[in-house]
Design an enzyme around this catalytic site. Structure first.
Site, PDB file in Angstrom:
ATOM      1  N   ASN A 172      30.191  44.881  35.354  1.00 54.92           N
ATOM      2  CA  ASN A 172      31.098  43.924  35.996  1.00 54.92           C
ATOM      3  C   ASN A 172      30.733  42.523  35.539  1.00 54.92           C
ATOM      4  O   ASN A 172      29.559  42.212  35.338  1.00 54.92           O
ATOM      5  CB  ASN A 172      31.021  43.991  37.523  1.00 54.92           C
ATOM      6  CG  ASN A 172      32.159  43.193  38.150  1.00 54.92           C
ATOM      7  OD1 ASN A 172      33.329  43.556  37.986  1.00 54.92           O
ATOM      8  ND2 ASN A 172      31.838  42.097  38.808  1.00 54.92           N
ATOM      9  N   TYR A 176      30.797  33.637  39.919  1.00 57.21           N
ATOM     10  CA  TYR A 176      30.263  33.327  41.245  1.00 57.21           C
ATOM     11  C   TYR A 176      29.342  32.116  41.126  1.00 57.21           C
ATOM     12  O   TYR A 176      28.421  32.137  40.305  1.00 57.21           O
ATOM     13  CB  TYR A 176      29.448  34.503  41.810  1.00 57.21           C
ATOM     14  CG  TYR A 176      30.042  35.884  41.562  1.00 57.21           C
ATOM     15  CD1 TYR A 176      31.253  36.253  42.120  1.00 57.21           C
ATOM     16  CD2 TYR A 176      29.350  36.818  40.780  1.00 57.21           C
ATOM     17  CE1 TYR A 176      31.786  37.532  41.902  1.00 57.21           C
ATOM     18  CE2 TYR A 176      29.870  38.093  40.559  1.00 57.21           C
ATOM     19  CZ  TYR A 176      31.077  38.449  41.114  1.00 57.21           C
ATOM     20  OH  TYR A 176      31.593  39.702  40.900  1.00 57.21           O
ATOM     21  N   ARG A 177      29.584  31.113  41.937  1.00 54.18           N
ATOM     22  CA  ARG A 177      28.794  29.890  41.826  1.00 54.18           C
ATOM     23  C   ARG A 177      27.329  30.161  42.159  1.00 54.18           C
ATOM     24  O   ARG A 177      27.006  31.113  42.881  1.00 54.18           O
ATOM     25  CB  ARG A 177      29.341  28.829  42.774  1.00 54.18           C
ATOM     26  CG  ARG A 177      29.049  29.150  44.232  1.00 54.18           C
ATOM     27  CD  ARG A 177      29.276  27.948  45.118  1.00 54.18           C
ATOM     28  NE  ARG A 177      28.864  28.214  46.462  1.00 54.18           N
ATOM     29  CZ  ARG A 177      29.691  28.264  47.520  1.00 54.18           C
ATOM     30  NH1 ARG A 177      30.982  28.096  47.356  1.00 54.18           N
ATOM     31  NH2 ARG A 177      29.207  28.493  48.721  1.00 54.18           N
ATOM     32  N   TRP A 190      27.927  35.801  45.374  1.00 51.78           N
ATOM     33  CA  TRP A 190      28.994  36.806  45.238  1.00 51.78           C
ATOM     34  C   TRP A 190      29.405  37.205  46.640  1.00 51.78           C
ATOM     35  O   TRP A 190      28.594  37.569  47.463  1.00 51.78           O
ATOM     36  CB  TRP A 190      28.625  37.985  44.353  1.00 51.78           C
ATOM     37  CG  TRP A 190      27.344  38.713  44.579  1.00 51.78           C
ATOM     38  CD1 TRP A 190      26.831  39.165  45.762  1.00 51.78           C
ATOM     39  CD2 TRP A 190      26.418  39.112  43.551  1.00 51.78           C
ATOM     40  NE1 TRP A 190      25.658  39.827  45.546  1.00 51.78           N
ATOM     41  CE2 TRP A 190      25.379  39.815  44.196  1.00 51.78           C
ATOM     42  CE3 TRP A 190      26.384  38.976  42.162  1.00 51.78           C
ATOM     43  CZ2 TRP A 190      24.295  40.357  43.493  1.00 51.78           C
ATOM     44  CZ3 TRP A 190      25.314  39.511  41.479  1.00 51.78           C
ATOM     45  CH2 TRP A 190      24.287  40.186  42.142  1.00 51.78           C
ATOM     46  N   GLY A 195      32.834  42.393  42.894  1.00 50.00           N
ATOM     47  CA  GLY A 195      32.151  43.413  42.098  1.00 50.00           C
ATOM     48  C   GLY A 195      30.631  43.307  42.136  1.00 50.00           C
ATOM     49  O   GLY A 195      29.938  44.320  42.275  1.00 50.00           O
ATOM     50  N   GLU A 280      35.405  43.761  32.284  1.00 49.20           N
ATOM     51  CA  GLU A 280      35.944  42.447  31.921  1.00 49.20           C
ATOM     52  C   GLU A 280      35.726  42.143  30.437  1.00 49.20           C
ATOM     53  O   GLU A 280      36.509  41.401  29.832  1.00 49.20           O
ATOM     54  CB  GLU A 280      35.289  41.344  32.757  1.00 49.20           C
ATOM     55  CG  GLU A 280      35.850  41.193  34.174  1.00 49.20           C
ATOM     56  CD  GLU A 280      35.235  42.129  35.200  1.00 49.20           C
ATOM     57  OE1 GLU A 280      34.401  42.992  34.806  1.00 49.20           O
ATOM     58  OE2 GLU A 280      35.576  42.025  36.389  1.00 49.20           O
ATOM     59  N   ASP A 329      34.347  23.119  48.604  1.00 49.43           N
ATOM     60  CA  ASP A 329      34.962  24.288  47.976  1.00 49.43           C
ATOM     61  C   ASP A 329      36.422  24.091  47.607  1.00 49.43           C
ATOM     62  O   ASP A 329      37.000  23.051  47.888  1.00 49.43           O
ATOM     63  CB  ASP A 329      34.792  25.496  48.911  1.00 49.43           C
ATOM     64  CG  ASP A 329      34.256  26.692  48.174  1.00 49.43           C
ATOM     65  OD1 ASP A 329      34.814  27.032  47.116  1.00 49.43           O
ATOM     66  OD2 ASP A 329      33.277  27.285  48.650  1.00 49.43           O
TER      67      ASP A 329
HETATM   68  C1  FMN Z   1      35.673  28.186  39.416  1.00 49.22           C
HETATM   69  C2  FMN Z   1      35.592  29.450  40.229  1.00 49.22           C
HETATM   70  C3  FMN Z   1      34.545  29.643  41.111  1.00 49.22           C
HETATM   71  C4  FMN Z   1      34.444  30.809  41.858  1.00 49.22           C
HETATM   72  N1  FMN Z   1      33.392  30.962  42.715  1.00 49.22           N
HETATM   73  C5  FMN Z   1      33.247  32.123  43.384  1.00 49.22           C
HETATM   74  C6  FMN Z   1      32.099  32.340  44.198  1.00 49.22           C
HETATM   75  O1  FMN Z   1      31.235  31.484  44.341  1.00 49.22           O
HETATM   76  N2  FMN Z   1      31.984  33.543  44.831  1.00 49.22           N
HETATM   77  C7  FMN Z   1      32.921  34.530  44.694  1.00 49.22           C
HETATM   78  O2  FMN Z   1      32.750  35.602  45.261  1.00 49.22           O
HETATM   79  N3  FMN Z   1      34.037  34.339  43.950  1.00 49.22           N
HETATM   80  C8  FMN Z   1      34.210  33.160  43.288  1.00 49.22           C
HETATM   81  N4  FMN Z   1      35.307  32.967  42.504  1.00 49.22           N
HETATM   82  C9  FMN Z   1      36.350  34.015  42.436  1.00 49.22           C
HETATM   83  C10 FMN Z   1      35.902  35.195  41.594  1.00 49.22           C
HETATM   84  O3  FMN Z   1      35.498  34.772  40.330  1.00 49.22           O
HETATM   85  C11 FMN Z   1      37.028  36.210  41.451  1.00 49.22           C
HETATM   86  O4  FMN Z   1      37.288  36.755  42.738  1.00 49.22           O
HETATM   87  C12 FMN Z   1      36.737  37.353  40.487  1.00 49.22           C
HETATM   88  O5  FMN Z   1      37.735  38.335  40.655  1.00 49.22           O
HETATM   89  C13 FMN Z   1      35.379  37.958  40.716  1.00 49.22           C
HETATM   90  O6  FMN Z   1      35.148  39.001  39.800  1.00 49.22           O
HETATM   91  P1  FMN Z   1      35.039  40.496  40.338  1.00 49.22           P
HETATM   92  O7  FMN Z   1      36.435  40.847  40.817  1.00 49.22           O
HETATM   93  O8  FMN Z   1      34.625  41.266  39.152  1.00 49.22           O
HETATM   94  O9  FMN Z   1      34.056  40.505  41.424  1.00 49.22           O
HETATM   95  C14 FMN Z   1      35.429  31.803  41.740  1.00 49.22           C
HETATM   96  C15 FMN Z   1      36.483  31.615  40.847  1.00 49.22           C
HETATM   97  C16 FMN Z   1      36.576  30.461  40.093  1.00 49.22           C
HETATM   98  C17 FMN Z   1      37.713  30.298  39.138  1.00 49.22           C
HETATM   99 MN    MN Z   2      35.347  42.991  38.250  1.00 48.14          MN
END
Ligand code: FMN
Ligand code: MN
Length: 528
Positions: A172, A176-177, A190, A195, A280, A329
């Site tokens: 995955n 995530y910040r 996360w 994921g 991804e 945020d």
């Molecule tokens: C700039 C930016 C920052 C993000 N920060 C977070 C975060 O801190 N935590 C989080 O869970 N998702 C965050 N997201 C959203 C996730 O990247 C998004 O839900 C993505 O689908 C996560 O990947 P996954 O589906 O494989 O878990 C952020 C998205 C962007 C564009």
């Molecule tokens: Mn994913």
């Protein structure tokens, strides 16, 4: 157009297109870059450009921000003419109808061939490993920003976080910040629906069993994440972890790689809510028309994108939690400080002279709105695969993705709008949508003025609102409780016999074609 390989090519292309400005005066990474970027993001479109800060106080690395912060820049980064082309490509890929003619069959084969080319390519010589720091690696050289005045610290905001399912090895990548706790420790934000969090839970369930290995070659440097001698965390903070015994036991931790920069398509893919079974990296390879180059990490058993600027290698111990936040945020509010997992650094690998990519989130619109827009355009055909009545979808900036989803449908039977709402609430991260407004097929979902007109005029709140409860976005500050709350469906379609209404539905006012043409023809005569 050949696919972009890395951040440098992106910078060059943006510069050629006049969509990037270099800022060569010294700037502070504390708040100043945020204020500049925020003004640029919210300014008129000519002023909304990518920014490369060449002299950031306290670091040798230039900082790239807002590279994806407009439709044209994101399209350029993803190698398409417009974001709508993304949806068209997905629609073509998903067309599983058996083609009739030979020419069609060939075209279909071409589409499948795109998928074959999408697989990652393993390389051994990688720009992201020009410099390898395994002895006392430190985050201190990175120009990590303090974004907003009341943030709990500095945050890495544009990372690609790599994990894998400990049972199957499925990868995955999520964005995530990461909050900097000290030179070797980061908060791993996360959220529970994502994921990375699922991989962490699986690691916890599988602890005690042999960790799953995906790569045939063992890590070449260091003894793996779990060797207590090399990974005993170096604590500089006064806040120790609050849960769990000391991290570092090989059977109990999960390896995590964090890439900064790399193929622009992969950076976007990290932000996309793909189903857990979709890698991804493969998705990014399909987007860019060429497999992403991956290289084995040096201290953990994971792969990282070879073209990244910087890779942070390390691990998360599922038993460890620490207070993360607050953070200004993308809701426009500070998200509250909460307990989150902790990332421990085991190595930094990087280019000799890396560019540090970052983004600013805050009151919309900011750069992340555009990353979300690309996802919206890509997902319309995927939604239509299961819900063919869906015509179009808009998730406007004001709704920060989860607060407002506007969807147009072809209505055919009683309760049809409700069927679409409940189906969407059952689809991946759409589960987090707070408000879903359903309009009729002829309504332009991207015209918010039209939607407001229809969505208030076409409803009787007693009949047309659906209220229920379900999972909510981690960041929703108004929800009943954290991660759970109310949801609203608004059936703003025109009502008719299907809806069993007792007063007849009126006709919409439309001028006759004949008079419209006449007035257009005579417009000059009126002197207006
Ligand atoms: C700039 C930016 C920052 C993000 N920060 C977070 C975060 O801190 N935590 C989080 O869970 N998702 C965050 N997201 C959203 C996730 O990247 C998004 O839900 C993505 O689908 C996560 O990947 P996954 O589906 O494989 O878990 C952020 C998205 C962007 C564009
Ligand atoms: Mn994913």
């Amino acid at each position: 157009m050949s696919p972009l390989r890395d951040l440098r090519e992106l910078v060059a292309r943006l510069e050629q297109a006049g969509r990037l400005r270099r800022v060569s005066v010294p700037v502070s990474r504390d708040l100043e870059i945020t204020e500049i970027t925020d003004r640029v993001s919210k300014g008129p479109s000519e002023r909304n450009v990518a920014l490369l800060f060449e002299r950031v106080e306290g670091s040798d690395m230039p900082v790239l921000v807002n590279a994806f912060g407009a439709a044209d820049r994101l399209a350029l980064a993803l190698g398409v003419g417009t974001l709508d082309e993304l949806g068209e490509r997905v629609a073509k890929l998903l067309d599983v109808k058996l083609p009739g003619t030979f020419a069609e069959r060939l075209r279909k084969l071409g589409t499948l061939f795109d998928l074959v080319k999408a697989g990652p390519r393993r390389v051994t010589d990688a720009p992201c490993q020009e410099v390898v720091e395994t002895e006392r690696p430190s985050l201190a050289s990175l120009p990590v920003l303090r974004c907003w005045p009341k943030d709990g610290g500095r945050y890495i905001t544009l990372p690609c976080v790599f994990t894998r399912d400990p049972r199957t090895g499925t990868r995955n990548v999520g964005m995530y910040r990461l909050q900097v706790f000290d030179d070797r420790t980061l908060g791993m934000h996360w959220q529970t629906h994502k994921g990375g969090a699922e991989h962490e839970r699986l690691t916890n369930e599988f602890r005690g069993t042999e960790p799953h290995r995906t790569s045939s070659t063992p890590p070449t440097v260091g003894a793996g994440p779990g060797d207590p001698a090399t990974t005993e965390p170096h604590r500089t903070s006064s806040r120790p972890p609050t849960v769990g015994a000391g991290p570092g036991d090989p059977a109990k931790v999960m390896p995590v790689a964090i890439a900064l920069g790399g193929d622009p398509a992969l950076i976007y893919a990290a932000s996309a809510p793909l189903p857990p079974s979709v890698d991804e990296v493969v998705f990014a390879g399909w987007l860019r028309g060429r497999g992403v180059e991956m290289v084995a990490c040096r201290t953990i058993d994971l792969e990282a994108p070879a073209q990244a600027e910087i890779v942070l290698e390390g691990y998360v111990d599922p038993r460890e939690r620490r207070l993360e936040g607050p953070f200004g945020d993308h809701t426009g509010y500070y998200s509250l400080a909460r307990e989150y997992p902790v990332f421990h650094l085991t190595a930094i690998t990087r280019r000799a002279r890396p560019i540090y990519p970052t983004t600013i989130v805050g009151r919309p619109p900011e750069e992340d709105y555009w990353l979300g827009k690309a996802t919206e355009r890509l997902f319309v055909p995927i939604v239509r695969l299961l819900l063919p009545e869906v015509v179009d979808i808009n998730m406007p900036a004001e709704g920060v993705f989860h607060n407002l989803v506007i969807v147009s449908i072809t209505k055919r039977y009683p309760g049809h709008a409700r069927k679409v709402m409940t189906a969407l609430w059952g689809m991946g991260l759409m589960m987090l949508a707070k408000t879903i407004v359903v309009v009729s097929e002829h309504v332009n979902v991207h015209d918010l003025s039209e939607v407001a007109w229809r969505a208030t005029g076409n409803i009787d709140p007693k009949r047309d609102l659906l209220l229920l409860e379900g999972p909510m976005d981690d960041l929703d500050h108004a929800a009943l409780r954290h991660r759970f709350g109310g949801k609203l469906g608004v059936d703003a379609t025109e009502k008719g016999a299907l809806d069993d209404i007792v007063q007849p539905w009126p006709e919409e006012i439309v001028m006759s074609d004949e008079i419209r043409e006449l007035v257009t023809r005579r417009w000059k005569d009126y002197g207006l």
